[in-house]
Design a protein around this motif. Structure first.
Motif, PDB file in Angstrom:
ATOM      1  N   GLY A   6       0.782  -1.236   0.000  1.00 30.10           N
ATOM      2  CA  GLY A   6       0.000   0.000   0.000  1.00 30.10           C
ATOM      3  C   GLY A   6       0.809   1.278   0.000  1.00 30.10           C
ATOM      4  O   GLY A   6       0.281   2.347   0.308  1.00 30.10           O
ATOM      5  N   ALA A   7       2.075   1.194  -0.355  1.00 27.29           N
ATOM      6  CA  ALA A   7       2.919   2.385  -0.336  1.00 27.29           C
ATOM      7  C   ALA A   7       2.511   3.377  -1.424  1.00 27.29           C
ATOM      8  O   ALA A   7       2.057   2.983  -2.505  1.00 27.29           O
ATOM      9  CB  ALA A   7       4.385   1.995  -0.528  1.00 27.29           C
ATOM     10  N   SER A   8       2.697   4.639  -1.120  1.00 30.30           N
ATOM     11  CA  SER A   8       2.592   5.687  -2.125  1.00 30.30           C
ATOM     12  C   SER A   8       3.934   5.762  -2.834  1.00 30.30           C
ATOM     13  O   SER A   8       4.962   6.007  -2.207  1.00 30.30           O
ATOM     14  CB  SER A   8       2.267   7.029  -1.455  1.00 30.30           C
ATOM     15  N   ILE A   9       3.923   5.507  -4.138  1.00 26.29           N
ATOM     16  CA  ILE A   9       5.160   5.441  -4.909  1.00 26.29           C
ATOM     17  C   ILE A   9       5.431   6.783  -5.563  1.00 26.29           C
ATOM     18  O   ILE A   9       4.533   7.427  -6.115  1.00 26.29           O
ATOM     19  CB  ILE A   9       5.083   4.342  -5.993  1.00 26.29           C
ATOM     20  N   GLY A  10       6.669   7.220  -5.478  1.00 28.54           N
ATOM     21  CA  GLY A  10       7.054   8.485  -6.097  1.00 28.54           C
ATOM     22  C   GLY A  10       8.484   8.414  -6.583  1.00 28.54           C
ATOM     23  O   GLY A  10       9.125   7.360  -6.554  1.00 28.54           O
ATOM     24  N   GLU A  11       8.993   9.565  -7.009  1.00 32.51           N
ATOM     25  CA  GLU A  11      10.348   9.632  -7.552  1.00 32.51           C
ATOM     26  C   GLU A  11      11.275  10.341  -6.590  1.00 32.51           C
ATOM     27  O   GLU A  11      10.931  11.361  -5.995  1.00 32.51           O
ATOM     28  CB  GLU A  11      10.317  10.363  -8.897  1.00 32.51           C
ATOM     29  N   PHE A  12      12.443   9.761  -6.391  1.00 34.61           N
ATOM     30  CA  PHE A  12      13.493  10.428  -5.622  1.00 34.61           C
ATOM     31  C   PHE A  12      14.834  10.139  -6.282  1.00 34.61           C
ATOM     32  O   PHE A  12      15.207   8.977  -6.457  1.00 34.61           O
ATOM     33  CB  PHE A  12      13.518   9.956  -4.158  1.00 34.61           C
ATOM     34  N   ALA A  13      15.535  11.189  -6.663  1.00 30.36           N
ATOM     35  CA  ALA A  13      16.893  11.089  -7.215  1.00 30.36           C
ATOM     36  C   ALA A  13      16.977  10.095  -8.368  1.00 30.36           C
ATOM     37  O   ALA A  13      17.931   9.339  -8.477  1.00 30.36           O
ATOM     38  CB  ALA A  13      17.888  10.726  -6.114  1.00 30.36           C
ATOM     39  N   GLY A  14      15.937  10.093  -9.199  1.00 30.74           N
ATOM     40  CA  GLY A  14      15.961   9.229 -10.374  1.00 30.74           C
ATOM     41  C   GLY A  14      15.425   7.828 -10.151  1.00 30.74           C
ATOM     42  O   GLY A  14      15.484   7.000 -11.052  1.00 30.74           O
ATOM     43  N   TYR A  15      14.896   7.553  -8.954  1.00 30.87           N
ATOM     44  CA  TYR A  15      14.364   6.229  -8.629  1.00 30.87           C
ATOM     45  C   TYR A  15      12.876   6.293  -8.324  1.00 30.87           C
ATOM     46  O   TYR A  15      12.402   7.234  -7.669  1.00 30.87           O
ATOM     47  CB  TYR A  15      15.066   5.652  -7.398  1.00 30.87           C
ATOM     48  N   GLN A  16      12.143   5.281  -8.774  1.00 33.20           N
ATOM     49  CA  GLN A  16      10.803   5.034  -8.270  1.00 33.20           C
ATOM     50  C   GLN A  16      10.949   4.250  -6.978  1.00 33.20           C
ATOM     51  O   GLN A  16      11.602   3.192  -6.945  1.00 33.20           O
ATOM     52  CB  GLN A  16       9.994   4.219  -9.267  1.00 33.20           C
ATOM     53  N   THR A  17      10.331   4.756  -5.922  1.00 39.53           N
ATOM     54  CA  THR A  17      10.493   4.119  -4.618  1.00 39.53           C
ATOM     55  C   THR A  17       9.326   4.479  -3.715  1.00 39.53           C
ATOM     56  O   THR A  17       8.441   5.257  -4.091  1.00 39.53           O
ATOM     57  CB  THR A  17      11.836   4.538  -3.986  1.00 39.53           C
TER      58      THR A  17
END
Length: 361
Positions: free
Chosen positions: A16-27
């Motif tokens: 159930g995580a909210s997925i987003g972008e950080f430093a070029g990664y989907q996480t």
């Protein structure tokens, strides 16, 4: 440029995580409430996937001399099972190329862990200095890096890796056999200000490890909580609070270098900056309790109408119940306890200059 994925992304989605972008990664950015995740780490424990971090294996002969050349920290205490760091790679002008951890492995190889945003830059830097016949290998595809953080961490890890409880801060074990499979590295380290452990393992083992802790009541946490946790401690984030135009002097990042080390890339320029003094100084800003407006990167800091600095990181402190920020100010005005104004979207917010950490641990 396409986004990379942390290897356990599908697991985070299933939880159930909210997925987003950080430093070029989907996480995973968050699971439920960022504040709940934050407070779980402060009071009990949380588990993070930090596989976005750059993980580079240096194998072959001659790397010790290269590392000695590339970091401003002396290697006289470097030994197997003990992490060198945090330290930094400097450019010739003493600007911070990246802040890194160096793990001297039993095999004679070295593992370098840096920031995700600097993956290509770190690879290029190390390849530039690589000795003949050596090898530079990126571990990010086949390996995951997890962080168990919080005061309950030693209790939670004792059944799986009982020997981890005996580790000192910034020490590590290699090739630990467990009921879940082999964990390549177990270190007593982290970036939250709490006690905790970090685990480097092949992806299939890491997935089992993540669920092992979740099934024991540990709250899965995303990078949003990791950011608020590090901010309460005054820890720097690369790309916001430091970059290649920032030296450890302005950043007051004293732990990353030894003042008497002379022979490294950037050491001469670092000594010059020490002699001349800082052009700006990193400090903390604490706003009024109950204030909800967050100072963001670039917000101006003023005193009696004069601009004296700028915010580099800001966020809400769940423990202090108020906004806090990291800022760079003119040295002449970096006076602890002084009241200043932070300009945020047309609002003038009162703040007090404080030292780090914002909270006592």
């Amino acid at each position: 440029m396409s986004l990379r994925r942390v290897p356990l992304l599908d697991l985070h989605r299933s939880l159930g995580a909210s997925i987003g972008e950080f430093a070029g990664y989907q996480t995973a950015i968050s699971y439920e409430s960022v504040i709940d995740e934050h407070l779980s780490v402060r009071r009990e424990a949380g588990i993070f996937d930090i596989s976005h971090m750059t993980m580079i294996l240096l194998s072959g002969q001659g790397w010790l001399e290269v590392i000695d050349r590339l970091v401003p920290k002396k290697l006289d205490k470097l030994r197997k099972g003990s992490i060198l760091g945090p330290t930094v790679f400097l450019n010739e002008e003493a600007g911070i190329k990246d802040d890194v951890l160096v793990y001297p492995l039993l095999s004679g190889d070295y593992l370098v862990v840096g920031n995700a945003v600097n993956l290509a830059k770190d690879l290029e830097w190390l390849e530039q200095y690589s000795p003949p016949g050596s090898k530079v290998t990126l571990l990010n595809t086949e390996h995951s890096l997890l962080a168990l953080q919080g005061p309950r961490s030693p209790e939670l890890v004792k059944d799986l890796v009982p020997q981890a409880q005996e580790l000192g801060r910034m020490s590590f074990l290699e090739n630990v056999e467990t009921s879940l499979g082999t964990i390549r590295l177990v270190s007593r380290s982290g970036w939250t200000g709490e006690d905790g452990f970090e685990f480097l393992a092949k992806n299939n083992v890491a997935e089992r490890l993540f669920m092992y802790f979740v099934n024991r009541g540990v709250k899965p946490c995303g990078l949003a909580a990791r950011d608020t946790l590090r901010l309460e401690m005054g820890f720097l984030l690369y790309g916001q609070d430091m970059n290649e135009d920032t030296s450890p002097i302005e950043a007051r990042y004293w732990i990353v270098f030894d003042q008497d080390k002379k022979n490294c890339v950037g050491c001469e320029a670092l000594h010059k900056k020490l002699r001349e003094g800082a052009r700006e100084v990193r400090v903390g800003l604490k706003l009024k309790k109950g204030e909800r407006t967050i100072p963001r990167t670039g917000a101006r800091v003023t005193l009696l109408g004069e601009v004296i600095g700028r915010v580099t990181s800001g966020g809400y402190s769940p423990l202090l119940e108020r906004p806090i920020a990291i800022a760079y100010l003119k040295p002449s005005h970096a006076l602890m306890g002084l009241s200043v104004t932070v300009e945020v979207r047309g609002k003038q917010l009162e703040a007090k200059i404080v030292d780090f950490p914002f909270i006592n641990k």
